[in-house]
Design an enzyme around this catalytic site. Structure first.
Site, PDB file in Angstrom:
ATOM      1  N   GLN A  23      55.169  45.268 -12.899  1.00 54.43           N
ATOM      2  CA  GLN A  23      54.317  44.280 -12.240  1.00 54.43           C
ATOM      3  C   GLN A  23      53.364  43.561 -13.188  1.00 54.43           C
ATOM      4  O   GLN A  23      52.862  42.493 -12.843  1.00 54.43           O
ATOM      5  CB  GLN A  23      53.543  44.938 -11.097  1.00 54.43           C
ATOM      6  CG  GLN A  23      54.463  45.404  -9.975  1.00 54.43           C
ATOM      7  CD  GLN A  23      53.709  46.064  -8.843  1.00 54.43           C
ATOM      8  OE1 GLN A  23      53.442  47.258  -8.888  1.00 54.43           O
ATOM      9  NE2 GLN A  23      53.341  45.300  -7.832  1.00 54.43           N
ATOM     10  N   ARG A  80      45.071  54.111 -13.780  1.00 53.83           N
ATOM     11  CA  ARG A  80      46.422  54.524 -13.390  1.00 53.83           C
ATOM     12  C   ARG A  80      47.396  53.379 -13.721  1.00 53.83           C
ATOM     13  O   ARG A  80      47.262  52.276 -13.189  1.00 53.83           O
ATOM     14  CB  ARG A  80      46.476  54.850 -11.897  1.00 53.83           C
ATOM     15  CG  ARG A  80      47.874  55.128 -11.439  1.00 53.83           C
ATOM     16  CD  ARG A  80      48.012  55.519  -9.968  1.00 53.83           C
ATOM     17  NE  ARG A  80      49.427  55.629  -9.692  1.00 53.83           N
ATOM     18  CZ  ARG A  80      50.092  54.970  -8.752  1.00 53.83           C
ATOM     19  NH1 ARG A  80      49.463  54.191  -7.895  1.00 53.83           N
ATOM     20  NH2 ARG A  80      51.387  55.106  -8.629  1.00 53.83           N
ATOM     21  N   HIS A 124      57.647  54.103 -11.471  1.00 54.52           N
ATOM     22  CA  HIS A 124      57.181  53.228 -10.391  1.00 54.52           C
ATOM     23  C   HIS A 124      58.302  52.216 -10.097  1.00 54.52           C
ATOM     24  O   HIS A 124      58.151  51.016 -10.312  1.00 54.52           O
ATOM     25  CB  HIS A 124      55.875  52.546 -10.815  1.00 54.52           C
ATOM     26  CG  HIS A 124      55.079  51.941  -9.693  1.00 54.52           C
ATOM     27  ND1 HIS A 124      53.760  52.267  -9.428  1.00 54.52           N
ATOM     28  CD2 HIS A 124      55.389  50.996  -8.780  1.00 54.52           C
ATOM     29  CE1 HIS A 124      53.306  51.559  -8.411  1.00 54.52           C
ATOM     30  NE2 HIS A 124      54.290  50.772  -7.988  1.00 54.52           N
ATOM     31  N   GLU A 169      55.488  56.494  -4.654  1.00 57.27           N
ATOM     32  CA  GLU A 169      56.038  56.120  -3.346  1.00 57.27           C
ATOM     33  C   GLU A 169      57.554  56.298  -3.230  1.00 57.27           C
ATOM     34  O   GLU A 169      58.294  55.320  -3.093  1.00 57.27           O
ATOM     35  CB  GLU A 169      55.665  54.672  -3.012  1.00 57.27           C
ATOM     36  CG  GLU A 169      54.172  54.449  -2.938  1.00 57.27           C
ATOM     37  CD  GLU A 169      53.787  53.055  -2.419  1.00 57.27           C
ATOM     38  OE1 GLU A 169      54.673  52.203  -2.265  1.00 57.27           O
ATOM     39  OE2 GLU A 169      52.587  52.852  -2.146  1.00 57.27           O
ATOM     40  N   ASN A 290      48.640  56.829  -1.384  1.00 58.48           N
ATOM     41  CA  ASN A 290      48.497  55.376  -1.378  1.00 58.48           C
ATOM     42  C   ASN A 290      48.403  54.981   0.089  1.00 58.48           C
ATOM     43  O   ASN A 290      49.246  55.399   0.897  1.00 58.48           O
ATOM     44  CB  ASN A 290      49.728  54.688  -1.970  1.00 58.48           C
ATOM     45  CG  ASN A 290      49.939  54.980  -3.458  1.00 58.48           C
ATOM     46  OD1 ASN A 290      49.150  55.691  -4.086  1.00 58.48           O
ATOM     47  ND2 ASN A 290      51.001  54.440  -4.014  1.00 58.48           N
ATOM     48  N   TYR A 292      47.651  51.620   2.848  1.00 57.57           N
ATOM     49  CA  TYR A 292      47.357  50.208   3.106  1.00 57.57           C
ATOM     50  C   TYR A 292      47.017  49.955   4.575  1.00 57.57           C
ATOM     51  O   TYR A 292      45.902  49.568   4.905  1.00 57.57           O
ATOM     52  CB  TYR A 292      48.517  49.323   2.616  1.00 57.57           C
ATOM     53  CG  TYR A 292      48.551  49.281   1.102  1.00 57.57           C
ATOM     54  CD1 TYR A 292      47.812  48.343   0.394  1.00 57.57           C
ATOM     55  CD2 TYR A 292      49.266  50.234   0.370  1.00 57.57           C
ATOM     56  CE1 TYR A 292      47.787  48.329  -0.998  1.00 57.57           C
ATOM     57  CE2 TYR A 292      49.251  50.221  -1.029  1.00 57.57           C
ATOM     58  CZ  TYR A 292      48.505  49.267  -1.698  1.00 57.57           C
ATOM     59  OH  TYR A 292      48.476  49.268  -3.067  1.00 57.57           O
ATOM     60  N   GLU A 364      46.164  54.520  -4.502  1.00 58.63           N
ATOM     61  CA  GLU A 364      46.203  53.067  -4.257  1.00 58.63           C
ATOM     62  C   GLU A 364      45.546  52.761  -2.924  1.00 58.63           C
ATOM     63  O   GLU A 364      45.765  53.477  -1.939  1.00 58.63           O
ATOM     64  CB  GLU A 364      47.647  52.518  -4.160  1.00 58.63           C
ATOM     65  CG  GLU A 364      48.359  52.340  -5.457  1.00 58.63           C
ATOM     66  CD  GLU A 364      49.766  51.764  -5.272  1.00 58.63           C
ATOM     67  OE1 GLU A 364      50.002  50.989  -4.320  1.00 58.63           O
ATOM     68  OE2 GLU A 364      50.620  52.108  -6.096  1.00 58.63           O
ATOM     69  N   TRP A 418      56.513  42.331  -6.289  1.00 60.90           N
ATOM     70  CA  TRP A 418      57.874  42.673  -5.876  1.00 60.90           C
ATOM     71  C   TRP A 418      58.579  41.496  -5.178  1.00 60.90           C
ATOM     72  O   TRP A 418      58.542  40.396  -5.723  1.00 60.90           O
ATOM     73  CB  TRP A 418      57.843  43.953  -5.021  1.00 60.90           C
ATOM     74  CG  TRP A 418      57.116  45.076  -5.734  1.00 60.90           C
ATOM     75  CD1 TRP A 418      55.949  45.687  -5.347  1.00 60.90           C
ATOM     76  CD2 TRP A 418      57.483  45.717  -6.977  1.00 60.90           C
ATOM     77  NE1 TRP A 418      55.574  46.663  -6.276  1.00 60.90           N
ATOM     78  CE2 TRP A 418      56.494  46.705  -7.269  1.00 60.90           C
ATOM     79  CE3 TRP A 418      58.536  45.564  -7.876  1.00 60.90           C
ATOM     80  CZ2 TRP A 418      56.538  47.518  -8.405  1.00 60.90           C
ATOM     81  CZ3 TRP A 418      58.590  46.387  -9.015  1.00 60.90           C
ATOM     82  CH2 TRP A 418      57.606  47.347  -9.259  1.00 60.90           C
TER      83      TRP A 418
HETATM   84  C1  GBH Z   1      52.448  49.683  -3.015  1.00 59.97           C
HETATM   85  O1  GBH Z   1      53.448  49.657  -2.059  1.00 59.97           O
HETATM   86  C2  GBH Z   1      53.098  49.726  -4.372  1.00 59.97           C
HETATM   87  O2  GBH Z   1      52.998  51.010  -4.958  1.00 59.97           O
HETATM   88  C3  GBH Z   1      52.595  48.675  -5.314  1.00 59.97           C
HETATM   89  O3  GBH Z   1      53.467  48.556  -6.391  1.00 59.97           O
HETATM   90  C4  GBH Z   1      52.405  47.377  -4.569  1.00 59.97           C
HETATM   91  O4  GBH Z   1      52.106  46.300  -5.408  1.00 59.97           O
HETATM   92  C5  GBH Z   1      51.297  47.575  -3.579  1.00 59.97           C
HETATM   93  O5  GBH Z   1      51.543  48.675  -2.759  1.00 59.97           O
HETATM   94  C6  GBH Z   1      51.047  46.361  -2.692  1.00 59.97           C
HETATM   95  O6  GBH Z   1      52.173  46.087  -1.927  1.00 59.97           O
HETATM   96  O7  GBH Z   1      53.218  47.403   8.446  1.00 59.97           O
HETATM   97  O8  GBH Z   1      52.369  45.247   7.860  1.00 59.97           O
HETATM   98  O9  GBH Z   1      51.179  47.249   7.244  1.00 59.97           O
HETATM   99  C7  GBH Z   1      53.013  49.621  -0.708  1.00 59.97           C
HETATM  100  C8  GBH Z   1      54.199  49.567   0.220  1.00 59.97           C
HETATM  101  C9  GBH Z   1      53.077  48.336   1.929  1.00 59.97           C
HETATM  102  C10 GBH Z   1      55.080  49.511   2.404  1.00 59.97           C
HETATM  103  C11 GBH Z   1      52.819  48.188   3.389  1.00 59.97           C
HETATM  104  C12 GBH Z   1      54.825  49.350   3.862  1.00 59.97           C
HETATM  105  C13 GBH Z   1      53.784  48.061   5.566  1.00 59.97           C
HETATM  106  C14 GBH Z   1      53.326  46.666   5.938  1.00 59.97           C
HETATM  107  N1  GBH Z   1      53.845  49.490   1.632  1.00 59.97           N
HETATM  108  N2  GBH Z   1      54.054  48.167   4.134  1.00 59.97           N
HETATM  109  S1  GBH Z   1      52.453  46.640   7.473  1.00 59.97           S
END
Ligand code: GBH
Length: 454
Positions: A23, A80, A124, A169, A290, A292, A364, A418
């Site tokens: 990345q 990291r 990764h 992941e 990680n 989100y 993350e 990605w």
């Molecule tokens: C990580 O993947 C990666 O490790 C990293 O490389 C990447 O850049 C970063 O996050 C940001 O994407 O249901 O709408 O909430 C995270 C992968 C992201 C997969 C959220 C599942 C669900 C979207 N995850 N996704 S949502």
């Protein structure tokens, strides 16, 4: 914007930023590096938004010293990053390439000189293409290759690297790479991708043992986790969400932390699974999460929302259906902003694993907010709001007795996101992908203030 007084985590809490090799590094043909699955995938028309590739990315390979200076100024104590397997072993086997090792030597020494602890991830998602050609993560052989690679890295760097991460992941590589085909290597095997999960888990366990044999310590994994919420309280939606929850969360965390698969999955896995589980569950020094967003899942009705699966339309006939979560603000990527879900997943880990749960790190957390500079200033207030909310949720979880020892924000720099290419910006530092100029955003200054409070 100043940080309010209660957002402090006490002495010893580790603050970091996270990145990954493909990345940010660029320089894909330098120093003897071989192609990885991501180079191959990016070259296929239609795979990546706008035809973007990681060929140059942030040019971190050449600009790492400037990036370390940005981290030092930010005040983080941990960085990291990931090793590019293809820089170390272009064909995925055999002796290390000196120039590949030398790059990470320079990076690690520069970090240590700046008072920053390196926390590298061994893998990764960027598999050396020759290994993919030999079956990739569908083939058990890759576990031997990964253990050899891990041992070489430990022998070279264990004297200077105090914290190690095996794999990033494994769920996302399984799901996006081999099950749905939205990431490299672009295979659409649906449930036939399950061996990819098993082989990554086994490779993880083998790597823990190889790293220790090579003198490394303080070893963990970076596993992504999200609460899975049933779309309604009907029996059908609850069952569908339960299956999805097993597939994205417990299929990956249970083998590592309990030495078993969730009920019903062991039979789908290849090899002497019981023996493998003993390796997979080799005790870790810490476990990385990680996180989100939460996900909403219901029974199949034909109303699936691609926004809930990173834009991927799931094929028909699956026993579950991701749904759009409504009622929350979203990031520019469309992901819901729900700080309470962060606290929820941490509590779920404590409840599920009890005494078997080692100390946690957040390896993350972050958001895509795509503000551009105006007169040289990036006012990304929505990233500040996101981080403020998620850090408050984290603080509450810690105050409730969950042992979280550090928080590594994703990401230091805007980078190659990605399949979304350069269209989504996760950085605390803006990168102009024409000039490669770095501009710290408002969130960078805000985060420095948070870190400064301990
Ligand atoms: C990580 O993947 C990666 O490790 C990293 O490389 C990447 O850049 C970063 O996050 C940001 O994407 O249901 O709408 O909430 C995270 C992968 C992201 C997969 C959220 C599942 C669900 C979207 N995850 N996704 S949502």
């Amino acid at each position: 914007m100043r940080v309010t007084a209660d957002l402090s985590f006490g002495p010893g809490f580790r603050w970091g930023v996270s990145t990954s090799a493909y990345q940010i590094e660029g320089a894909v043909a330098e120093g003897g590096r071989g192609p990885s699955t991501w180079d191959t995938f990016c070259a296929e028309p239609g795979r990546i938004m706008n035809g973007d590739t990681g060929e140059i990315a942030c040019d971190h390979y050449h600009r790492y010293a400037e990036d370390v200076a940005l981290m030092r100024e930010l005040g983080v104590d941990t960085y990291r990053f990931s090793f590019s397997w293809s820089r170390i072993q272009p064909s995925g086997i055999g002796p290390a390439v000196a120039s590949g090792m030398d790059f990470y030597d320079r990076l690690i020494d520069t970090l240590l000189g700046a008072g920053i602890q390196p926390a590298p991830t061994l893998f990764h998602w960027d598999t050396p293409q020759p290994l993919e050609d030999a079956g990739g993560w569908l083939s058990r052989d890759i576990c031997d290759r990964f253990a050899e690679y891990a041992l070489m890295l430990a022998e070279r760097f264990a004297d200077r690297v105090p914290m190690w991460i095996t794999i990033n992941e494994p769920m996302v590589l399984t799901l996006m790479g081999y099950s749905l085909g939205a990431h490299a290597p672009g295979k659409q095997l649906l449930f036939d991708a399950l061996p990819v999960a098993h082989h990554q888990l086994l490779a993880h366990g083998r790597a823990v043992q190889a790293l220790r044999a090579g003198g490394a310590s303080y070893i963990g994994i970076a596993s992504n986790h999200a609460p899975t919420w049933p779309a309604s309280d009907s029996v059908e939606d609850t069952e569908a969400a339960g299956l999805y929850d097993n597939l994205i969360n417990w299929l990956f965390a249970d083998p590592v932390l309990l030495g078993s698969y969730p009920a019903g999955f062991e039979a789908a896995m290849p090899g002497p699974v019981a023996d493998d589980l003993a390796v997979i569950s080799t005790p870790l020094d810490w476990f990385g999460i990680n996180h989100y967003s939460p996900v909403s899942v219901g029974a199949t009705t034909g109303q699936a929302d691609t926004a809930a699966t990173d834009g991927i339309l799931l094929p028909p006939g699956l026993p579950f259906e991701p749904r759009q979560l409504t009622g929350y603000p979203t990031t520019d990527f469309g992901w819901p902003v729900v700080p309470a879900a962060f606290g929820e997943i941490l509590r779920t880990f404590k409840d599920r694993y009890g005494d078997r749960l080692p100390p946690l790190y957040i390896t993350e957390n972050g958001c895509a907010i795509n503000d551009e500079p105006v007169d040289g200033v990036v006012t990304d207030q929505r990233r500040i709001d996101y981080l403020d909310g998620y850090l408050r949720a984290l603080k509450e979880a810690i105050d409730d007795g969950i042992d979280v020892r550090g928080y590594f924000q994703w990401s230091l720099l805007d980078n190659f996101e990605w399949a979304a290419g350069y269209s989504q910006r996760f950085g605390l530092v803006h990168v102009d992908f024409e000039t490669l100029e770095r501009t710290p955003k408002a969130s960078y200054h805000w985060f420095r203030d948070v870190i400064g409070r301990g």
